[in-house]
Write an enzyme that holds these catalytic residues in place. Structure first.
Site, mmCIF file in Angstrom:
data_model
loop_
_atom_site.group_PDB
_atom_site.id
_atom_site.type_symbol
_atom_site.label_atom_id
_atom_site.label_comp_id
_atom_site.label_asym_id
_atom_site.label_seq_id
_atom_site.Cartn_x
_atom_site.Cartn_y
_atom_site.Cartn_z
ATOM 1 N N TRP A 180 28.953 -7.902 18.555
ATOM 2 C CA TRP A 180 30.114 -8.803 18.597
ATOM 3 C C TRP A 180 31.200 -8.142 19.457
ATOM 4 C CZ3 TRP A 180 34.619 -8.428 14.827
ATOM 5 C CH2 TRP A 180 35.511 -9.484 15.021
ATOM 6 N N LYS A 237 33.050 -17.869 7.668
ATOM 7 C CA LYS A 237 31.939 -18.798 7.932
ATOM 8 C C LYS A 237 31.371 -19.379 6.649
ATOM 9 C CE LYS A 237 32.458 -16.487 11.714
ATOM 10 N NZ LYS A 237 32.322 -16.528 13.115
ATOM 11 N N ASP A 281 28.738 -4.661 8.620
ATOM 12 C CA ASP A 281 29.620 -5.787 8.893
ATOM 13 C C ASP A 281 28.909 -7.035 8.367
ATOM 14 O OD1 ASP A 281 31.155 -7.823 9.863
ATOM 15 O OD2 ASP A 281 31.141 -7.167 11.955
HETATM 16 N N1 PGU Z 1 32.026 -9.623 12.448
HETATM 17 C C1 PGU Z 1 31.176 -10.390 13.125
HETATM 18 C C2 PGU Z 1 29.795 -9.907 13.374
HETATM 19 C C3 PGU Z 1 31.593 -11.656 13.579
HETATM 20 O O1 PGU Z 1 30.730 -12.411 14.246
HETATM 21 C C4 PGU Z 1 32.906 -12.086 13.336
HETATM 22 C C5 PGU Z 1 33.406 -13.404 13.839
HETATM 23 C C6 PGU Z 1 33.747 -11.245 12.606
HETATM 24 C C7 PGU Z 1 33.272 -10.016 12.179
HETATM 25 C C8 PGU Z 1 35.162 -11.567 12.264
HETATM 26 O O2 PGU Z 1 35.409 -12.709 11.615
HETATM 27 P P1 PGU Z 1 36.752 -12.978 10.823
HETATM 28 O O3 PGU Z 1 37.126 -14.359 11.155
HETATM 29 O O4 PGU Z 1 37.752 -11.976 11.235
HETATM 30 O O5 PGU Z 1 36.381 -12.833 9.401
HETATM 31 N N2 PGU Z 1 32.884 -13.831 15.028
HETATM 32 C C9 PGU Z 1 32.988 -15.185 15.513
HETATM 33 C C10 PGU Z 1 34.388 -15.764 15.435
HETATM 34 C C11 PGU Z 1 35.292 -15.644 16.595
HETATM 35 C C12 PGU Z 1 35.762 -14.231 16.810
HETATM 36 O O6 PGU Z 1 35.276 -13.627 17.768
HETATM 37 O O7 PGU Z 1 36.610 -13.750 16.030
HETATM 38 C C13 PGU Z 1 32.311 -15.270 16.869
HETATM 39 O O8 PGU Z 1 32.334 -16.336 17.463
HETATM 40 O O9 PGU Z 1 31.696 -14.287 17.295
#
Ligand code: PGU
Length: 455
Positions: A183, A300, A264
Site C-alpha cells: 500500500w 472497509k 496491518d
Molecule cells: N492499510 C492498508 C493495507 C490499506 O489498504 C489502507 C487503506 C489502510 C491501511 C488505511 O485505511 P484507513 O482508512 O486509514 O483505516 N487503503 C485504501 C484507502 C485509501 C487510502 O489510500 O487511504 C486504498 O485504496 O488503498
C-alpha cells in the site's frame, strides 16, 4: 496589520494599500514594506505589506497516488467515467452507502442522547475490548491474561503511524521490512516517523503470484530483530495472500530471526466474508507466543471510512509488559492528537456488543464481499470471452479482497484513464469495489486494448 500576499489579486491589494498609505520604507530584516497612514479619520493606522512570500521555499507537492485519483475522477465530465482508484465500497448502482447496521446503531445512540465529552487518551474502553476480541477471539488466553495493549487510534493509518513512532523511540536501530509492492502510504508513514525500511520480495510478475521463496529469503537475510510488516489478509495492492502452510513457514522464519511481526489488518471480514477466517494469520503468530503488533481499521469492513476508527494492539509476553507498552503509546498519542474521536468507536462497540446487530453486520459484510466476488468473476468471464490472444486471465480469480492487480504497467494504466476514462492507480491496481456487473464488459474492453495495444 500584516499579511503574506503572493497571488496577482493580493499584489493588487498590496499596491492599492501602498497608494493609500503612501508607500513607506522597506524593513531590511522582514522584507516588509512599512507605511504609516497620514490620516484616517483621526486614527493612526500601521500597514504592513509583504513583497515576497515567506513560502518561496515550499514546492508544490505531487497529488497523492491513491486519493489524487479521486480528485482527477471528479474533474472528468465524460459519462463513461469509472473510479476504480480508491478502495472504497460502492453499491451495484456505484453509490457509496452506509451499512444498515451502522444506521441502526447511530439511531440508538441518538435516542440514548450520549454526550461528546473527551475520551481518555487510549480511547473508548468498550471499543478497545471489542476490537481486541474481534481480532484475536474473545477466548484467546492473551486477552484473558491481560497481555494485549490496545489503543483506539485514528483508523488504520493513524494506528500504523503511532506504532511507527513507538518503533522510532524504543527500537531506534531496527528497520521495518515491507512487501514489494505494498500500500503506497506505508513508505510515507515510516519515512515521516524516521523509521528506516527496506523491501522484501512479494509479487512475481512471471506467475502473477506470490514469490514465496524470495519473500522468505529476504526476511531471512534481514538483520535479526527487524520488524516485518505483513498484510493480515487481502494484500494491497496484489490481492495475493500466503496459504496457511506458507504462513506457518513465515512464522518459523520470523521466530528464528527474532523479528517482530507487525500486521496491518485493514480488511478483516472483507476478504473471505468471515471475520475469523481473515484473522487466521494474526492468530497463528499469537498462538506461537510471539509478541506482535497489529494495526486495525474499520474503514472497509464497517464502512466507517471518514469516522477514522481503528486501533493499535501490541500483544506482549506478560501483562506487566503490556501495561508499560500501553503507557508509552498513550504518551506518544497525547501530543500528536490527544485522544481519538468517539462516534465511530461507539458504533463498533454497540454493534459488536449486541448479538442481533453483530449478526446483521456479519451478513452485510458477507454481502459486500459477495458482490465483489461476483464482479471479479464477471470481469474474468468478460476478459476470457473477448480476448482472442489466448492470454490466461485466471490470476484475477485467484486474487482476493477489494483489489485486482492487473499487471498493467504505467503507460497502459494511463491509457485506461486517458482513452477509456477509467481511473485507477498507476501500479495497475483496480478496486473491484468500485465496479458493477454492468460495467464489466466495458472494463474488459479497456484492459484488452491497453494490454495489447500499449507498450
Ligand atoms: N492499510 C492498508 C493495507 C490499506 O489498504 C489502507 C487503506 C489502510 C491501511 C488505511 O485505511 P484507513 O482508512 O486509514 O483505516 N487503503 C485504501 C484507502 C485509501 C487510502 O489510500 O487511504 C486504498 O485504496 O488503498
Amino acid at each position: 496589520m500584516a499579511s503574506s500576499l503572493s497571488s496577482p489579486a493580493a499584489s493588487a491589494v498590496a499596491a492599492a494599500r501602498s497608494k493609500v498609505f503612501g508607500g513607506g520604507k522597506k524593513d531590511g530584516r522582514t522584507g516588509c514594506r512599512v507605511g504609516i497612514a497620514r490620516k484616517n479619520f483621526g486614527r493612526v493606522v500601521m500597514a504592513l505589506a509583504v513583497d515576497t512570500s515567506r513560502f518561496e521555499g515550499v514546492p508544490m507537492a505531487p497529488p497523492d497516488p491513491i486519493l489524487g485519483v479521486s480528485e482527477a475522477f471528479r474533474a472528468d465530465t465524460n459519462d463513461l467515467k469509472l473510479n476504480l482508484g480508491v478502495g472504497a465500497y460502492r453499491t451495484e448502482e456505484l453509490q457509496p452507502s452506509v451499512l444498515n447496521v451502522v444506521k441502526k446503531a447511530e439511531n440508538l445512540m441518538l435516542e440514548k442522547g450520549e454526550n461528546k465529552e473527551y475520551l481518555p487518551i487510549e480511547g473508548l474502553a468498550a471499543f478497545n475490548k471489542a476490537t481486541a476480541d474481534l481480532l484475536l477471539g474473545a477466548d484467546n488466553p492473551v486477552i484473558k491474561q491481560g497481555q494485549v495493549a490496545t489503543l483506539q487510534s485514528l483508523s488504520g493509518t493513524g494506528s500504523l503511524r503511532l506504532a511507527a513512532a513507538f518503533i522510532q523511540r524504543y527500537f531506534p536501530d531496527a528497520k521495518v521490512l515491507i512487501s514489494s509492492p505494498t500500500w503506497g502510504n506505508h513508505k510515507n508513514i515510516f519515512n515521516d516517523a524516521r523509521v528506516p525500511w527496506s523491501e522484501y520480495r512479494y509479487y512475481d510478475p512471471k506467475t502473477v503470484g506470490l514469490d514465496f521463496e524470495g519473500m522468505v529469503a529476504d526476511i531471512q537475510a534481514a538483520p535479526d530483530g527487524s520488524f516485518v510488516l505483513l498484510h493480515g489478509c487481502a494484500h494491497n495492492p496484489t490481492g495475493i495472500d500466503p496459504t496457511p502452510e506458507q504462513w506457518e513457514k513465515l512464522a518459523d522464519v520470523i521466530q528464528e530471526k527474532n523479528h517482530m511481526p507487525f500486521f496491518d489488518v485493514a480488511y478483516q471480514g472483507f476478504a473471505s466474508g468471515s471475520l475469523d477466517e481473515d484473522a487466521f494469520s494474526v492468530r497463528l503468530f499469537v498462538e506461537r507466543g510471539l509478541e506482535v503488533f497489529v494495526a486495525q481499521s474499520y474503514s472497509k469492513n464497517l464502512g466507517l471510512y471518514s469516522e477514522r476508527v481503528g486501533a493499535i494492539n501490541v500483544i506482549c509476553s506478560a501483562p506487566e509488559v503490556a501495561d508499560r507498552v500501553k503507557s508509552q503509546l498513550k504518551r506518544l498519542a497525547r501530543p500528536m492528537y490527544s485522544n481519538p474521536p468517539i462516534h465511530g468507536a461507539r458504533i463498533v462497540a454497540n454493534v459488536v456488543g449486541d448479538p442481533t446487530m453483530f449478526g446483521e453486520w456479519k451478513q452485510e459484510m458477507e454481502q459486500m464481499a459477495g458482490r465483489i466476488k461476483n464482479v471479479r468473476q464477471k470481469l474474468y468471464d468478460s476478459l476470457s470471452a473477448k480476448d482472442q490472444s489466448g492470454k490466461d486471465w485466471s490470476f484475477i480469480l485467484s486474487q482476493i479482497g477489494m483489489f485486482s492487480y492487473t499487471g498493467l504497467n504505467r503507460n497502459q494504466s494511463d491509457n485506461m484513464t486517458d482513452k477509456w476514462h477509467i481511473y485507477m492507480t498507476k501500479d495497475g491496481r483496480i478496486s473491484l469495489a468500485g465496479l458493477n456487473l454492468a460495467k464489466c464488459e466495458y472494463l474488459a474492453d479497456a484492459i484488452i486494448d491497453s494490454f495489447h495495444n500499449v507498450n
